[in-house]
Design a protein around this motif. Structure first.
Motif, mmCIF file in Angstrom:
data_model
loop_
_atom_site.group_PDB
_atom_site.id
_atom_site.type_symbol
_atom_site.label_atom_id
_atom_site.label_comp_id
_atom_site.label_asym_id
_atom_site.label_seq_id
_atom_site.Cartn_x
_atom_site.Cartn_y
_atom_site.Cartn_z
ATOM 1 N N LYS A 8 0.814 -1.211 0.000
ATOM 2 C CA LYS A 8 0.000 0.000 0.000
ATOM 3 C C LYS A 8 0.853 1.269 0.000
ATOM 4 N N GLU A 9 2.066 1.177 0.529
ATOM 5 C CA GLU A 9 2.943 2.338 0.636
ATOM 6 C C GLU A 9 3.827 2.536 -0.592
ATOM 7 N N LYS A 10 3.787 1.610 -1.534
ATOM 8 C CA LYS A 10 4.619 1.718 -2.733
ATOM 9 C C LYS A 10 3.885 2.490 -3.814
ATOM 10 N N LEU A 11 4.584 3.378 -4.455
ATOM 11 C CA LEU A 11 4.020 4.192 -5.526
ATOM 12 C C LEU A 11 4.056 3.382 -6.817
ATOM 13 N N LYS A 12 2.872 2.993 -7.311
ATOM 14 C CA LYS A 12 2.808 2.149 -8.496
ATOM 15 C C LYS A 12 1.933 2.718 -9.598
ATOM 16 N N SER A 13 1.072 3.657 -9.276
ATOM 17 C CA SER A 13 0.129 4.203 -10.235
ATOM 18 C C SER A 13 0.843 5.014 -11.314
ATOM 19 N N LYS A 14 0.706 4.583 -12.556
ATOM 20 C CA LYS A 14 1.359 5.268 -13.667
ATOM 21 C C LYS A 14 0.849 6.704 -13.804
ATOM 22 N N ILE A 17 2.404 8.811 -11.041
ATOM 23 C CA ILE A 17 3.820 9.049 -11.304
ATOM 24 C C ILE A 17 3.987 10.127 -12.371
ATOM 25 N N GLU A 18 3.177 10.060 -13.429
ATOM 26 C CA GLU A 18 3.241 11.090 -14.469
ATOM 27 C C GLU A 18 2.850 12.453 -13.914
ATOM 28 N N GLN A 19 1.812 12.487 -13.085
ATOM 29 C CA GLN A 19 1.390 13.737 -12.467
ATOM 30 C C GLN A 19 2.466 14.263 -11.518
ATOM 31 N N LEU A 20 3.129 13.363 -10.823
ATOM 32 C CA LEU A 20 4.191 13.732 -9.892
ATOM 33 C C LEU A 20 5.322 14.459 -10.612
ATOM 34 N N GLN A 48 3.031 7.572 -0.259
ATOM 35 C CA GLN A 48 3.383 6.477 -1.161
ATOM 36 C C GLN A 48 4.714 6.859 -1.775
ATOM 37 N N THR A 49 5.636 5.919 -1.814
ATOM 38 C CA THR A 49 6.995 6.218 -2.226
ATOM 39 C C THR A 49 7.482 5.247 -3.281
ATOM 40 N N GLY A 50 8.207 5.777 -4.254
ATOM 41 C CA GLY A 50 8.881 4.972 -5.258
ATOM 42 C C GLY A 50 10.350 5.354 -5.294
ATOM 43 N N VAL A 51 11.187 4.452 -5.758
ATOM 44 C CA VAL A 51 12.616 4.738 -5.896
ATOM 45 C C VAL A 51 13.036 4.456 -7.334
ATOM 46 N N SER A 52 14.044 5.194 -7.796
ATOM 47 C CA SER A 52 14.493 5.030 -9.169
ATOM 48 C C SER A 52 15.989 5.313 -9.266
#
Length: 125
Positions: A8-14, A17-20, A48-52
């Motif tokens: 639930k805490e992982k950023l997965k929504s495309k 992410i594009e809006q971000l 919600q967090t993503g890493v890259s």
């Protein structure tokens, strides 16, 4: 807030992410950059967090994956101290923009500085 980093805490929504990247603000603490955007979620989570990691700087997937694992681990262990006082939910993307492989201790120091900058920028509003 527990020391977990569940689905639930992982950023997965495309779309998110594009809006971000289109509308979000960012802060940097080399070799890390944080892009953030205030948003709302269906579940009651603060972020919600993503890493890259850039493929341009790290050609081998094993190197990129190791850096992402380190970043997620630093985030997981320290997120309680970062997000206890957030007034609204945020979407985060943490980018590794350095050119050399990081060590855990240095990454932890830089991420702490990065979230301090984030906290000061959010409190200015």
């Amino acid at each position: 807030m527990s020391f977990t980093f569940n689905k639930k805490e992982k950023l997965k929504s495309k779309k998110l992410i594009e809006q971000l990247f289109a509308e979000g603000k960012s802060v940097s603490a080399y070799p890390l950059r944080l892009v953030f955007l205030p948003t709302t979620f269906e579940t009651n989570i603060p972020a919600q967090t993503g890493v890259s990691v850039s493929k341009r700087h790290f050609k081998l997937a094993v190197d990129r994956n190791r850096i992402k694992r380190l970043m997620r681990e630093v985030y997981r262990l320290n997120k309680a101290s970062y997000f206890n006082n957030l007034s609204q939910p945020y979407a985060f993307m943490i980018l590794y923009i350095g050119k050399d492989k990081p060590e855990y201790v240095k990454l932890e120091k830089r991420m702490t500085l990065l979230f301090e900058k984030f906290r000061s920028q959010v409190s200015e509003k």
